[in-house]
Design a protein around this motif. Structure first.
Motif, mmCIF file in Angstrom:
data_model
loop_
_atom_site.group_PDB
_atom_site.id
_atom_site.type_symbol
_atom_site.label_atom_id
_atom_site.label_comp_id
_atom_site.label_asym_id
_atom_site.label_seq_id
_atom_site.Cartn_x
_atom_site.Cartn_y
_atom_site.Cartn_z
ATOM 1 N N LEU A 109 0.829 -1.197 0.000
ATOM 2 C CA LEU A 109 0.000 0.000 0.000
ATOM 3 C C LEU A 109 0.867 1.251 0.000
ATOM 4 C CD1 LEU A 109 -2.788 1.332 0.177
ATOM 5 C CD2 LEU A 109 -2.612 1.146 2.661
ATOM 6 N N GLU A 156 2.296 1.688 -3.446
ATOM 7 C CA GLU A 156 1.292 2.032 -4.445
ATOM 8 C C GLU A 156 0.764 3.452 -4.277
ATOM 9 O OE1 GLU A 156 -3.159 0.495 -5.419
ATOM 10 O OE2 GLU A 156 -1.611 -1.054 -5.157
ATOM 11 N N ASP A 157 0.423 3.834 -3.063
ATOM 12 C CA ASP A 157 -0.142 5.165 -2.818
ATOM 13 C C ASP A 157 0.370 5.688 -1.463
ATOM 14 O OD1 ASP A 157 -1.592 7.462 -2.882
ATOM 15 O OD2 ASP A 157 -3.571 6.500 -2.949
ATOM 16 N N PRO A 158 1.551 6.307 -1.455
ATOM 17 C CA PRO A 158 2.145 6.725 -0.188
ATOM 18 C C PRO A 158 1.327 7.796 0.549
ATOM 19 C CG PRO A 158 3.549 7.365 -2.036
ATOM 20 C CD PRO A 158 2.419 6.572 -2.585
ATOM 21 N N LYS A 159 0.672 8.679 -0.200
ATOM 22 C CA LYS A 159 -0.111 9.743 0.435
ATOM 23 C C LYS A 159 -1.299 9.146 1.202
ATOM 24 C CE LYS A 159 -2.029 14.245 -0.675
ATOM 25 N NZ LYS A 159 -2.333 15.195 -1.742
ATOM 26 N N PHE A 160 -1.988 8.206 0.572
ATOM 27 C CA PHE A 160 -3.121 7.548 1.214
ATOM 28 C C PHE A 160 -2.661 6.739 2.426
ATOM 29 C CE2 PHE A 160 -5.929 3.790 1.552
ATOM 30 C CZ PHE A 160 -7.098 4.449 1.895
ATOM 31 N N ALA A 161 -1.528 6.053 2.274
ATOM 32 C CA ALA A 161 -1.025 5.216 3.367
ATOM 33 C C ALA A 161 -0.666 6.060 4.589
ATOM 34 C CB ALA A 161 0.187 4.424 2.905
#
Length: 143
Positions: free
Chosen positions: A18, A21-26
């Protein structure tokens, strides 16, 4: 209930995937660190306590009683806030319990409080006090 080693590895792999794939969301889903939040609250309460001391001393020097009382109330409130915030700081060793979870105090648990060896619970408090009183009377103390 702790995760098994296999489940822990799977969870770490999913977190890494995760994050890749999407560091901002994580980072948004990771949430705030509870230790940091409660420590920040305790430090803030400490600063407000100092302000309360200044108010109290100013009220005492200028002989404005409501200002001194307000300073004392601010000190009292901030001290209560600091203590409650500091008690909520989870331990750093990962032994924190989830909200609403009852801590483990089973016989083998290290968190269980134990009596020193040789001390036993011999009946109720009143029974022990009566026994002490009888022992004193028999030995002649109190005459």
């Amino acid at each position: 209930m702790p995760l098994s080693d296999h489940e822990q590895r799977l969870l770490e792999q999913m977190e890494q995937a995760l994050l890749a794939e999407d560091p901002k969301f994580a980072t948004a889903m990771r949430g705030a660190d509870l230790r940091r939040r409660y420590r920040r609250r305790a430090v803030f309460a400490g600063l407000v306590f100092v302000v309360g001391v200044v108010l109290l001393m100013t009220g005492a020097v200028t002989q404005v009683i409501p200002l001194g009382v307000a300073g004392f109330v601010v000190m009292l409130g901030s001290a209560f806030y600091a203590v409650t915030s500091w008690r909520r700081v989870p331990p750093s060793d990962g032994t924190a319990t989830a909200a609403g979870e009852v801590p483990d105090i089973s016989p083998g648990s290290p968190r269980r409080q134990r009596r020193p060896k040789g001390q036993r619970n011999n009946g109720s408090f009143m029974d022990r006090m009566e026994q002490r009183w009888r022992n004193r009377r028999e030995r002649g103390y109190g005459q």
